[in-house]
Design a protein around this motif. Structure first.
Motif, PDB file in Angstrom:
ATOM      1  N   UNK A 217     -20.684 -87.467-100.888  1.00  0.00           N
ATOM      2  CA  UNK A 217     -21.414 -87.850 -99.668  1.00  0.00           C
ATOM      3  C   UNK A 217     -21.505 -89.365 -99.499  1.00  0.00           C
ATOM      4  N   UNK A 218     -21.597 -90.096-100.635  1.00  0.00           N
ATOM      5  CA  UNK A 218     -21.807 -91.543-100.539  1.00  0.00           C
ATOM      6  C   UNK A 218     -21.174 -92.251-101.727  1.00  0.00           C
ATOM      7  N   UNK A 219     -20.500 -93.377-101.469  1.00  0.00           N
ATOM      8  CA  UNK A 219     -19.913 -94.205-102.524  1.00  0.00           C
ATOM      9  C   UNK A 219     -20.578 -95.581-102.478  1.00  0.00           C
ATOM     10  N   UNK A 220     -21.157 -95.995-103.620  1.00  0.00           N
ATOM     11  CA  UNK A 220     -21.860 -97.283-103.675  1.00  0.00           C
ATOM     12  C   UNK A 220     -21.245 -98.181-104.741  1.00  0.00           C
ATOM     13  N   UNK A 221     -21.274 -99.487-104.498  1.00  0.00           N
ATOM     14  CA  UNK A 221     -20.736-100.448-105.452  1.00  0.00           C
ATOM     15  C   UNK A 221     -21.727-100.744-106.578  1.00  0.00           C
ATOM     16  N   UNK A 222     -21.306-101.573-107.511  1.00  0.00           N
ATOM     17  CA  UNK A 222     -22.131-101.854-108.693  1.00  0.00           C
ATOM     18  C   UNK A 222     -23.381-102.675-108.375  1.00  0.00           C
ATOM     19  N   UNK A 223     -23.373-103.399-107.284  1.00  0.00           N
ATOM     20  CA  UNK A 223     -24.572-104.142-106.879  1.00  0.00           C
ATOM     21  C   UNK A 223     -25.446-103.244-106.016  1.00  0.00           C
ATOM     22  N   UNK A 224     -24.809-102.527-105.108  1.00  0.00           N
ATOM     23  CA  UNK A 224     -25.550-101.670-104.165  1.00  0.00           C
ATOM     24  C   UNK A 224     -26.345-100.590-104.905  1.00  0.00           C
ATOM     25  N   UNK A 225     -25.833-100.138-106.053  1.00  0.00           N
ATOM     26  CA  UNK A 225     -26.510 -99.045-106.775  1.00  0.00           C
ATOM     27  C   UNK A 225     -27.901 -99.450-107.252  1.00  0.00           C
ATOM     28  N   UNK A 226     -28.151-100.773-107.355  1.00  0.00           N
ATOM     29  CA  UNK A 226     -29.439-101.254-107.874  1.00  0.00           C
ATOM     30  C   UNK A 226     -30.409-101.617-106.750  1.00  0.00           C
ATOM     31  N   UNK A 227     -30.081-101.211-105.519  1.00  0.00           N
ATOM     32  CA  UNK A 227     -30.935-101.493-104.358  1.00  0.00           C
ATOM     33  C   UNK A 227     -31.406-100.168-103.761  1.00  0.00           C
ATOM     34  N   UNK A 228     -32.712 -99.923-103.774  1.00  0.00           N
ATOM     35  CA  UNK A 228     -33.266 -98.636-103.315  1.00  0.00           C
ATOM     36  C   UNK A 228     -32.820 -98.306-101.890  1.00  0.00           C
ATOM     37  N   UNK A 229     -32.655 -99.347-101.053  1.00  0.00           N
ATOM     38  CA  UNK A 229     -32.296 -99.095 -99.640  1.00  0.00           C
ATOM     39  C   UNK A 229     -30.918 -98.446 -99.517  1.00  0.00           C
ATOM     40  N   UNK A 230     -30.057 -98.662-100.509  1.00  0.00           N
ATOM     41  CA  UNK A 230     -28.675 -98.149-100.418  1.00  0.00           C
ATOM     42  C   UNK A 230     -28.627 -96.632-100.329  1.00  0.00           C
ATOM     43  N   UNK A 231     -29.668 -95.964-100.813  1.00  0.00           N
ATOM     44  CA  UNK A 231     -29.592 -94.499-100.952  1.00  0.00           C
ATOM     45  C   UNK A 231     -29.821 -93.759 -99.645  1.00  0.00           C
ATOM     46  N   UNK A 232     -30.178 -94.510 -98.612  1.00  0.00           N
ATOM     47  CA  UNK A 232     -30.381 -93.840 -97.315  1.00  0.00           C
ATOM     48  C   UNK A 232     -29.611 -94.511 -96.189  1.00  0.00           C
ATOM     49  N   UNK A 233     -28.446 -95.095 -96.496  1.00  0.00           N
ATOM     50  CA  UNK A 233     -27.673 -95.738 -95.422  1.00  0.00           C
ATOM     51  C   UNK A 233     -26.851 -94.685 -94.676  1.00  0.00           C
ATOM     52  N   UNK A 234     -26.421 -95.006 -93.447  1.00  0.00           N
ATOM     53  CA  UNK A 234     -25.639 -94.052 -92.645  1.00  0.00           C
ATOM     54  C   UNK A 234     -24.147 -94.171 -92.868  1.00  0.00           C
ATOM     55  N   UNK A 235     -23.743 -94.999 -93.794  1.00  0.00           N
ATOM     56  CA  UNK A 235     -22.298 -95.131 -94.054  1.00  0.00           C
ATOM     57  C   UNK A 235     -21.907 -94.198 -95.207  1.00  0.00           C
ATOM     58  N   UNK A 236     -20.584 -93.968 -95.344  1.00  0.00           N
ATOM     59  CA  UNK A 236     -20.139 -93.135 -96.466  1.00  0.00           C
ATOM     60  C   UNK A 236     -19.776 -94.014 -97.657  1.00  0.00           C
ATOM     61  N   UNK A 237     -19.435 -95.272 -97.361  1.00  0.00           N
ATOM     62  CA  UNK A 237     -19.035 -96.191 -98.429  1.00  0.00           C
ATOM     63  C   UNK A 237     -19.730 -97.537 -98.220  1.00  0.00           C
ATOM     64  N   UNK A 238     -20.398 -98.030 -99.247  1.00  0.00           N
ATOM     65  CA  UNK A 238     -20.903 -99.413 -99.207  1.00  0.00           C
ATOM     66  C   UNK A 238     -20.595-100.059-100.553  1.00  0.00           C
ATOM     67  N   UNK A 239     -19.506-100.816-100.585  1.00  0.00           N
ATOM     68  CA  UNK A 239     -19.044-101.489-101.806  1.00  0.00           C
ATOM     69  C   UNK A 239     -18.671-102.912-101.416  1.00  0.00           C
ATOM     70  N   UNK A 240     -19.460-103.875-101.837  1.00  0.00           N
ATOM     71  CA  UNK A 240     -19.180-105.258-101.440  1.00  0.00           C
ATOM     72  C   UNK A 240     -18.308-105.977-102.463  1.00  0.00           C
ATOM     73  N   UNK A 241     -17.915-107.211-102.097  1.00  0.00           N
ATOM     74  CA  UNK A 241     -17.023-108.007-102.948  1.00  0.00           C
ATOM     75  C   UNK A 241     -17.791-108.467-104.187  1.00  0.00           C
ATOM     76  N   UNK A 242     -17.516-107.861-105.328  1.00  0.00           N
ATOM     77  CA  UNK A 242     -18.275-108.125-106.552  1.00  0.00           C
ATOM     78  C   UNK A 242     -18.029-109.558-107.044  1.00  0.00           C
ATOM     79  N   UNK A 243     -16.883-110.141-106.632  1.00  0.00           N
ATOM     80  CA  UNK A 243     -16.571-111.504-107.086  1.00  0.00           C
ATOM     81  C   UNK A 243     -17.455-112.541-106.396  1.00  0.00           C
ATOM     82  N   UNK A 244     -18.130-112.123-105.322  1.00  0.00           N
ATOM     83  CA  UNK A 244     -18.981-113.082-104.587  1.00  0.00           C
ATOM     84  C   UNK A 244     -20.371-113.170-105.208  1.00  0.00           C
ATOM     85  N   UNK A 245     -20.662-112.286-106.179  1.00  0.00           N
ATOM     86  CA  UNK A 245     -22.000-112.248-106.779  1.00  0.00           C
ATOM     87  C   UNK A 245     -22.154-113.369-107.802  1.00  0.00           C
ATOM     88  N   UNK A 246     -23.220-114.159-107.696  1.00  0.00           N
ATOM     89  CA  UNK A 246     -23.427-115.301-108.596  1.00  0.00           C
ATOM     90  C   UNK A 246     -24.598-115.093-109.536  1.00  0.00           C
TER      91      UNK A 246
END
Ligand code: SF4
Length: 415
Positions: A84-113
């Motif tokens: 039903x839903x695919x989340x990235x390694x950063x998104x998984x640690x954000x409570x809001x991610x679990x109720x988004x209307x998208x099927x995939x939310x995976x951001x650019x992990x290289x941009x994380x500082x």
């Protein structure tokens, strides 16, 4: 209720506890979250199999896939009808991610500082707690997909780490395992560049009630003077180090783009053994890396004795799409398999001789499991022991080792 299915390393195990907390905060109900691993093709295959089985058994549950395999190949999970839903390694640690209307939310992990403490304080059924102090990796070993799943190296602030260590000790955990992707690069990105050795000493100084501190895995070539001094002087730092050795052959280490040579692994073990004679070493070893000849494999096999390794994690080489090693001339699969089996057999011998060498000694165990017939626990050097008598998980028990099997000590409580 939300179920979490965890694959892979201690860092994933730690993050699964954070996911559980975030999912509860979000009020997520009737969901199954897969925290996947991408280290080998086999780990990815197992996660898909588990997802299909979960869907068959839970036709109405929400199935969410996250973790390193979801971060590196989100599309292939999004194509699965079971998901039903695919989340990235950063998104998984954000409570809001679990109720988004998208099927995939995976951001650019290289941009994380930055990386922050997840303030996890429960580890179901565990006598020890994991504590993430670092994430990501700046190295680019030719076989490794991890930097593409976890981004560049970043450290948790020393103050946050100590606050979380204190909370875990107050929550009753006698042992904490510091975990990360490239633990020995801790602090490089922090003001004043505090080292891992400095962090260890601070934790043990400012959390005096903590009985044991253990390190998950280290890159011995990055062990500096401060870490060696902490190893020598801090009795509560457990004499057990798991090395990211990978191979015992210098040409293969070069082709892996590792920063150490065979002699460095041996030298590190010899140095630490002088500082802590009761020390035990574990190591990751890859069997069948591309271009590995019988002679090169022989150097890896011999490293087990030459460095005195006891706990082996053997990985049959698995080409990871997008890594340079996947484009190198591959060793035939049956040869890879056979070499992995020979390394494991050698590892079992090494473990058995370590167990026998500990017979007659007195040890302190951290009790992991208490049962009607017997209990199990771990020594300072991570040997597993079995003993009878009353005991509670999380308790520390003094025992006398009366014998051993090939993988376990047999002990009796000291009065
Ligand atoms: S040090 Fe090498 S093997 Fe370890 S995570 Fe980084 S790239 Fe991968």
């Amino acid at each position: 209720m939300t179920q979490i299915v965890t694959f892979g390393c201690r860092l994933n195990a730690y993050e699964s506890e954070a996911i559980r907390a975030r999912a509860n905060e979000a009020g997520l109900k009737d969901a199954i979250i897969f925290n996947t691993c991408a280290v080998t093709g086999e780990a990815v295959r197992q996660s898909r199999q588990a997802i299909r089985k979960a869907r068959r058994e839970n036709p109405h549950s929400k199935i969410i896939v996250t973790g390193c395999a979801a971060q590196t190949e989100p599309g292939s999970y999004a194509q699965m009808g079971e998901v039903d839903l695919v989340l990235g390694n950063i998104e998984k640690l954000d409570a809001k991610s679990y109720f988004i209307n998208e099927r995939v939310r995976v951001n650019d992990i290289m941009s994380i500082r930055e990386t922050a403490s997840q303030m996890v304080d429960s580890f179901e059924g565990r006598a020890r707690a994991f504590l993430q102090v670092q994430n990501g990796c700046d190295h680019r070993c030719t076989f490794c997909i991890i930097p593409y799943a976890r981004g560049n190296s970043r450290s948790v602030g020393t103050g946050e780490v100590i606050a979380e260590a204190r909370r875990l000790a107050e929550a009753g955990f006698p042992e904490i395992v510091l975990t990360g992707v490239d633990l020995t690069s801790y602090g490089h990105d922090l003001p004043g560049t505090p080292s891992l050795g400095a962090l260890i000493r601070k934790i043990l100084k400012l959390v005096p009630e903590l009985k044991r501190l253990r390190l998950s895995s280290i890159d011995s070539i990055e062990a500096d003077e401060e870490l060696l001094r902490a190893i020598a002087e801090e009795e509560r730092l457990m004499p057990h180090f798991h090395l990211s050795a990978q191979s015992g052959d210098d040409m293969i280490l070069k082709r892996m783009k590792r920063r150490h040579a065979r002699k460095d692994t041996i030298a590190f073990c010899d140095t630490v053994r002088r500082l802590r004679p009761d020390v035990a070493f574990g190591a990751d070893l890859i069997a069948g890396f591309p271009t590995e000849t019988d002679a090169m494999f022989g150097n890896s096999h011999a490293l087990i004795d030459d460095a005195g390794l006891t706990y082996l994690h053997v990985f049959p080489f698995s080409p990871r799409k997008g890594t340079p090693a996947a484009r190198m001339p591959q060793v035939a699969k049956p040869v890879v398999k056979e070499r992995a089996a020979r390394l494991r057999a050698k590892g079992e011998q090494a473990l058995a001789s370590r167990m026998n060498a500990m017979a007659g000694s007195a040890q302190t165990l951290l009790v992991e499991k208490a049962g009607p017939d017997f209990n199990t626990g771990r020594t300072n050097c991570f040997a597993q022991a079995r003993f009878t008598g009353a005991a509670q998980p999380g308790a520390m028990v003094r025992v006398r080792v009366t014998g051993a099997t090939s993988s376990q000590l047999i002990a009796e409580p000291l009065q």
